[in-house]
Design a protein around this motif. Structure first.
Motif, PDB file in Angstrom:
ATOM      1  N   TYR A 141       0.845  -1.216  -0.047  1.00  0.00           N
ATOM      2  CA  TYR A 141       0.061  -0.163  -0.119  1.00  0.00           C
ATOM      3  C   TYR A 141       0.717   1.199   0.291  1.00  0.00           C
ATOM      4  O   TYR A 141       0.591   2.221  -0.783  1.00  0.00           O
ATOM      5  N   ALA A 142       1.961   1.215   0.713  1.00  0.00           N
ATOM      6  CA  ALA A 142       2.941   2.246   0.869  1.00  0.00           C
ATOM      7  C   ALA A 142       3.626   2.641  -0.644  1.00  0.00           C
ATOM      8  O   ALA A 142       3.470   3.940  -0.820  1.00  0.00           O
ATOM      9  N   LYS A 143       3.963   1.578  -1.142  1.00  0.00           N
ATOM     10  CA  LYS A 143       4.391   1.955  -2.451  1.00  0.00           C
ATOM     11  C   LYS A 143       3.456   2.687  -3.635  1.00  0.00           C
ATOM     12  O   LYS A 143       3.958   3.386  -4.117  1.00  0.00           O
ATOM     13  N   GLU A 144       2.251   1.979  -3.368  1.00  0.00           N
ATOM     14  CA  GLU A 144       1.227   2.595  -4.181  1.00  0.00           C
ATOM     15  C   GLU A 144       0.995   4.256  -3.864  1.00  0.00           C
ATOM     16  O   GLU A 144       0.759   5.044  -4.904  1.00  0.00           O
ATOM     17  N   ILE A 145       0.870   4.619  -2.717  1.00  0.00           N
ATOM     18  CA  ILE A 145       0.637   5.799  -2.198  1.00  0.00           C
ATOM     19  C   ILE A 145       1.781   6.617  -2.659  1.00  0.00           C
ATOM     20  O   ILE A 145       1.717   7.911  -2.937  1.00  0.00           O
ATOM     21  N   VAL A 146       3.039   6.294  -2.243  1.00  0.00           N
ATOM     22  CA  VAL A 146       4.414   7.040  -2.505  1.00  0.00           C
ATOM     23  C   VAL A 146       4.153   7.410  -4.118  1.00  0.00           C
ATOM     24  O   VAL A 146       4.418   8.521  -4.340  1.00  0.00           O
ATOM     25  N   THR A 147       4.009   6.531  -5.096  1.00  0.00           N
ATOM     26  CA  THR A 147       3.755   6.374  -6.337  1.00  0.00           C
ATOM     27  C   THR A 147       2.900   7.585  -6.743  1.00  0.00           C
ATOM     28  O   THR A 147       3.179   8.730  -7.497  1.00  0.00           O
ATOM     29  N   ASP A 148       1.584   7.465  -6.370  1.00  0.00           N
ATOM     30  CA  ASP A 148       0.462   8.347  -6.637  1.00  0.00           C
ATOM     31  C   ASP A 148       0.593   9.931  -5.816  1.00  0.00           C
ATOM     32  O   ASP A 148       0.157  10.676  -6.409  1.00  0.00           O
ATOM     33  N   SER A 149       1.463   9.830  -4.932  1.00  0.00           N
ATOM     34  CA  SER A 149       1.851  11.087  -4.430  1.00  0.00           C
ATOM     35  C   SER A 149       2.646  11.886  -5.111  1.00  0.00           C
ATOM     36  O   SER A 149       3.003  13.332  -5.037  1.00  0.00           O
ATOM     37  N   LEU A 195       5.283   8.026 -14.062  1.00  0.00           N
ATOM     38  CA  LEU A 195       5.792   6.903 -13.796  1.00  0.00           C
ATOM     39  C   LEU A 195       5.080   5.785 -13.125  1.00  0.00           C
ATOM     40  O   LEU A 195       4.267   6.186 -12.228  1.00  0.00           O
ATOM     41  N   THR A 196       5.496   4.505 -13.373  1.00  0.00           N
ATOM     42  CA  THR A 196       4.843   3.414 -12.576  1.00  0.00           C
ATOM     43  C   THR A 196       5.584   3.323 -11.317  1.00  0.00           C
ATOM     44  O   THR A 196       6.715   3.507 -11.373  1.00  0.00           O
ATOM     45  N   THR A 197       5.393   2.543 -10.422  1.00  0.00           N
ATOM     46  CA  THR A 197       5.934   2.227  -9.084  1.00  0.00           C
ATOM     47  C   THR A 197       7.204   1.370  -9.464  1.00  0.00           C
ATOM     48  O   THR A 197       8.088   1.850  -8.890  1.00  0.00           O
ATOM     49  N   GLU A 198       7.217   0.683 -10.476  1.00  0.00           N
ATOM     50  CA  GLU A 198       8.492   0.187 -10.663  1.00  0.00           C
ATOM     51  C   GLU A 198       9.765   1.045 -11.088  1.00  0.00           C
ATOM     52  O   GLU A 198      10.681   1.044 -10.980  1.00  0.00           O
ATOM     53  N   GLN A 199       9.295   1.892 -12.174  1.00  0.00           N
ATOM     54  CA  GLN A 199       9.979   3.041 -12.716  1.00  0.00           C
ATOM     55  C   GLN A 199      10.618   4.075 -11.544  1.00  0.00           C
ATOM     56  O   GLN A 199      11.772   4.003 -11.508  1.00  0.00           O
ATOM     57  N   LEU A 200       9.774   4.270 -10.775  1.00  0.00           N
ATOM     58  CA  LEU A 200      10.091   5.251  -9.540  1.00  0.00           C
ATOM     59  C   LEU A 200      11.027   4.661  -8.873  1.00  0.00           C
ATOM     60  O   LEU A 200      11.989   4.933  -8.390  1.00  0.00           O
ATOM     61  N   GLU A 201      10.646   3.376  -8.364  1.00  0.00           N
ATOM     62  CA  GLU A 201      11.566   2.506  -7.470  1.00  0.00           C
ATOM     63  C   GLU A 201      13.015   2.072  -8.217  1.00  0.00           C
ATOM     64  O   GLU A 201      13.960   2.225  -7.341  1.00  0.00           O
ATOM     65  N   THR A 202      12.935   1.959  -9.467  1.00  0.00           N
ATOM     66  CA  THR A 202      14.336   1.919 -10.073  1.00  0.00           C
ATOM     67  C   THR A 202      15.116   3.145 -10.288  1.00  0.00           C
ATOM     68  O   THR A 202      16.416   3.008 -10.189  1.00  0.00           O
ATOM     69  N   LYS A 203      14.286   4.148 -10.600  1.00  0.00           N
ATOM     70  CA  LYS A 203      15.134   5.292 -10.772  1.00  0.00           C
ATOM     71  C   LYS A 203      15.794   5.965  -9.522  1.00  0.00           C
ATOM     72  O   LYS A 203      16.464   6.747  -9.589  1.00  0.00           O
ATOM     73  N   TYR A 204      14.840   6.092  -8.591  1.00  0.00           N
ATOM     74  CA  TYR A 204      15.177   6.731  -7.217  1.00  0.00           C
ATOM     75  C   TYR A 204      15.087   5.666  -5.988  1.00  0.00           C
ATOM     76  O   TYR A 204      14.414   5.952  -5.161  1.00  0.00           O
ATOM     77  N   PRO A 205      15.768   4.568  -6.123  1.00  0.00           N
ATOM     78  CA  PRO A 205      15.833   3.787  -4.797  1.00  0.00           C
ATOM     79  C   PRO A 205      15.757   4.226  -3.703  1.00  0.00           C
ATOM     80  O   PRO A 205      15.034   3.459  -2.680  1.00  0.00           O
ATOM     81  N   HIS A 210      10.885  15.910  -1.412  1.00  0.00           N
ATOM     82  CA  HIS A 210      12.293  15.711  -2.228  1.00  0.00           C
ATOM     83  C   HIS A 210      12.243  14.873  -3.322  1.00  0.00           C
ATOM     84  O   HIS A 210      12.607  15.268  -4.446  1.00  0.00           O
ATOM     85  N   LEU A 211      11.443  13.695  -3.227  1.00  0.00           N
ATOM     86  CA  LEU A 211      11.304  12.930  -4.385  1.00  0.00           C
ATOM     87  C   LEU A 211      10.339  13.414  -5.563  1.00  0.00           C
ATOM     88  O   LEU A 211      10.640  13.423  -6.574  1.00  0.00           O
ATOM     89  N   SER A 212       9.340  14.115  -5.112  1.00  0.00           N
ATOM     90  CA  SER A 212       8.786  14.794  -6.126  1.00  0.00           C
ATOM     91  C   SER A 212       9.582  15.953  -6.989  1.00  0.00           C
ATOM     92  O   SER A 212       9.165  16.021  -8.175  1.00  0.00           O
ATOM     93  N   THR A 213      10.340  16.661  -6.052  1.00  0.00           N
ATOM     94  CA  THR A 213      10.971  17.506  -7.126  1.00  0.00           C
ATOM     95  C   THR A 213      12.043  17.034  -7.806  1.00  0.00           C
ATOM     96  O   THR A 213      12.241  17.297  -9.008  1.00  0.00           O
ATOM     97  N   LYS A 214      12.749  15.748  -7.403  1.00  0.00           N
ATOM     98  CA  LYS A 214      13.787  15.242  -8.292  1.00  0.00           C
ATOM     99  C   LYS A 214      12.877  14.709  -9.689  1.00  0.00           C
ATOM    100  O   LYS A 214      13.645  14.777 -10.757  1.00  0.00           O
ATOM    101  N   VAL A 215      11.729  14.113  -9.416  1.00  0.00           N
ATOM    102  CA  VAL A 215      10.952  13.684 -10.443  1.00  0.00           C
ATOM    103  C   VAL A 215      10.713  14.982 -11.433  1.00  0.00           C
ATOM    104  O   VAL A 215      10.839  14.808 -12.640  1.00  0.00           O
ATOM    105  N   ALA A 216      10.130  15.796 -10.918  1.00  0.00           N
ATOM    106  CA  ALA A 216       9.994  17.198 -11.574  1.00  0.00           C
ATOM    107  C   ALA A 216      11.015  17.644 -12.583  1.00  0.00           C
ATOM    108  O   ALA A 216      10.893  17.970 -13.539  1.00  0.00           O
ATOM    109  N   ILE A 217      12.018  17.680 -11.805  1.00  0.00           N
ATOM    110  CA  ILE A 217      13.363  18.305 -12.405  1.00  0.00           C
ATOM    111  C   ILE A 217      13.485  17.399 -13.617  1.00  0.00           C
ATOM    112  O   ILE A 217      14.137  18.049 -14.868  1.00  0.00           O
ATOM    113  N   ASP A 218      13.872  16.155 -13.184  1.00  0.00           N
ATOM    114  CA  ASP A 218      14.107  15.158 -14.576  1.00  0.00           C
ATOM    115  C   ASP A 218      13.123  15.303 -15.485  1.00  0.00           C
ATOM    116  O   ASP A 218      13.541  14.978 -16.662  1.00  0.00           O
TER     117      ASP A 218
END
Length: 108
Positions: free
Chosen positions: A30-38, A43-53, A87-95
């Motif tokens: 559940y946490a992984k899904e919420i983090v991704t949606d937040s 990006l999918t959960t897998e992409q986010l997890e791979t790119k920003y482990p 922090h994670l949202s900012t990194k994703v947005a910048i990328d």
């Protein structure tokens, strides 16, 4: 470097049995899904997890821990979780803005 139930249970000193392991694994899922949606719609959960482990795992552990001790999150999410999500949202947005297509080594 994905978060596992046994790893989180060990960190939190939770006794392991089948029921607790299933509960913690469910909270991690559940946490992984919420983090991704937040963080992103792109990006999918897998992409986010791979790119920003590191950041993804930290956010996942933080939220799963909060949900373990307070299933309803009656007091909301922790400041630590909120900080990691920003922090994670900012990194994703910048990328996304840069059009980054690197190998995931852009995390600091």
């Amino acid at each position: 470097m994905a978060v596992t139930a046994s790893e989180l249970m060990n960190e939190l000193h939770i006794d392991t049995d089948d029921v607790e392991t299933k509960t913690v694994q469910g909270l991690i899922d559940y946490a992984k899904e919420i983090v991704t949606d937040s963080v992103t719609d792109n990006l999918t959960t897998e992409q986010l997890e791979t790119k920003y482990p590191k950041l993804f795992d930290l956010a996942t552990k933080n939220l799963a821990t909060s949900m373990y001790y307070d299933r309803e999150l009656a007091n909301g999410t922790s400041k630590g979780f909120q900080m990691v999500i920003v922090h994670l949202s900012t990194k994703v947005a910048i990328d996304m803005k840069k059009g980054s297509d690197d190998d995931g080594n852009n995390e600091t």
